[in-house]
Scaffold this active site. Structure first.
Site, PDB file in Angstrom:
ATOM      1  N   GLY A 110       0.816  -1.206   0.000  1.00  0.00           N
ATOM      2  CA  GLY A 110       0.000   0.000   0.000  1.00  0.00           C
ATOM      3  C   GLY A 110       0.851   1.257   0.000  1.00  0.00           C
ATOM      4  O   GLY A 110       1.814   1.365   0.775  1.00  0.00           O
ATOM      5  N   ALA A 111       0.510   2.201  -0.864  1.00  0.00           N
ATOM      6  CA  ALA A 111       1.273   3.452  -0.927  1.00  0.00           C
ATOM      7  C   ALA A 111       1.270   4.168   0.411  1.00  0.00           C
ATOM      8  O   ALA A 111       2.242   4.840   0.777  1.00  0.00           O
ATOM      9  CB  ALA A 111       0.698   4.365  -2.011  1.00  0.00           C
ATOM     10  N   ASP A 112       0.197   4.026   1.179  1.00  0.00           N
ATOM     11  CA  ASP A 112       0.122   4.685   2.483  1.00  0.00           C
ATOM     12  C   ASP A 112       1.223   4.186   3.412  1.00  0.00           C
ATOM     13  O   ASP A 112       1.813   4.970   4.177  1.00  0.00           O
ATOM     14  CB  ASP A 112      -1.250   4.480   3.124  1.00  0.00           C
ATOM     15  CG  ASP A 112      -1.615   3.000   3.301  1.00  0.00           C
ATOM     16  OD1 ASP A 112      -1.130   2.146   2.524  1.00  0.00           O
ATOM     17  OD2 ASP A 112      -2.416   2.706   4.208  1.00  0.00           O
TER      18      ASP A 112
END
Length: 264
Positions: A110-112
């Site tokens: 996940g980019a987060d």
């Protein structure tokens, strides 16, 4: 440099406004509330100054998005186009991730997780654990060289509480809060204590195992909607940073600009 940074999570969306690189505001709201989200985006964008050279009122800024929910990404994209006449830039697609990841499938992380890890490492400049307490809980390790090594994913409070209700005959659904005692005198309080202290215990155990792996106890940073509730019961945690993902989005864009200027 003026940025509207949008962190799209599984439940909430956070919209941060940064003018001249400084944080002006960050607001979180349920992603399902389309009207409120549109109003928040419009309000933030209207605070971005207009380009002096523009005869059409074009604003001197960008909208940068990190998302774990594709449907909401498209919703924000449509809002930006229809209400603002702007295109969004998505971290991991239009903007490179700000940190390399030594994992099996970097494109599936996940980019987060990556942007928040990069934001923490930019401050610590050493091995750091970043734990994000949202719908899911992620506990990730960055090594001393600034490489994302991976982490663990486990259910957050809401998911765990719902699972107990759905898979038992008599247990009620609880809203987890900080207990007044470590044990419950009734069923609801017992569930609350179990969920609350189990996630703290999980965090401490995972950080301990990371420390054994790298040879020293790393700095530990927590963020996310539930982090504020547990931070006072986590003496092993070094920092609580609200909206770390939003700050990581800004860092990702800054690094992108720097890499472009180096190529020019």
């Amino acid at each position: 440099m003026n940025i509207v940074a949008v962190d799209i999570g599984n439940t909430n969306v956070s919209v941060g406004l940064f003018l001249d690189g400084k944080e002006e505001s960050i607001q979180s709201l349920p992603g399902a509330g389309e009207a409120d989200l549109r109003d928040c985006l419009v309000s933030a964008w209207q605070k971005v100054p207009v380009l002096e050279s523009s005869t059409q009122g074009k604003r001197d800024g960008v909208i940068v998005v990190s998302s774990v929910k594709p449907a909401w990404t498209e919703l924000v994209r449509r809002m930006a186009e229809e209400s603002l006449g702007e295109e969004i830039r998505v971290v991991g697609e239009d903007i490179p991730l700000p940190m390399s990841a030594w994992v099996d499938e970097p494109e599936k992380v996940g980019a987060d997780r990556i942007v928040s890890a990069a934001a923490a490492y930019a401050v610590v400049e050493d091995a750091v654990v970043v734990a994000d307490f949202g719908t899911a809980v992620t506990i990730d390790l960055v090594d001393a060289k600034g490489v994302f090594q991976g982490g663990v994913i486990c259910p957050g409070f809401e998911i765990s509480a719902q699972a107990l209700k759905d898979n038992t005959a008599k247990l009620p659904k609880v809203v987890v809060h900080r207990p007044t005692t470590p044990y419950g005198k009734n069923t609801a309080d017992a569930i609350n204590c179990g969920l609350y202290y189990s996630i703290i215990g999980t965090l401490e155990e995972i950080v301990r195992r990371y420390a054994e792996e790298i040879g020293h106890w790393p700095q530990t940073v927590i963020t996310g909607s539930a982090a504020a509730m547990i931070k006072d019961d986590c003496p092993f945690v070094d920092n609580y940073v609200p909206h770390l993902v939003v700050k990581g989005i800004v860092l990702a864009y800054v690094k992108h600009l720097e890499s472009q200027s180096e190529m020019d």
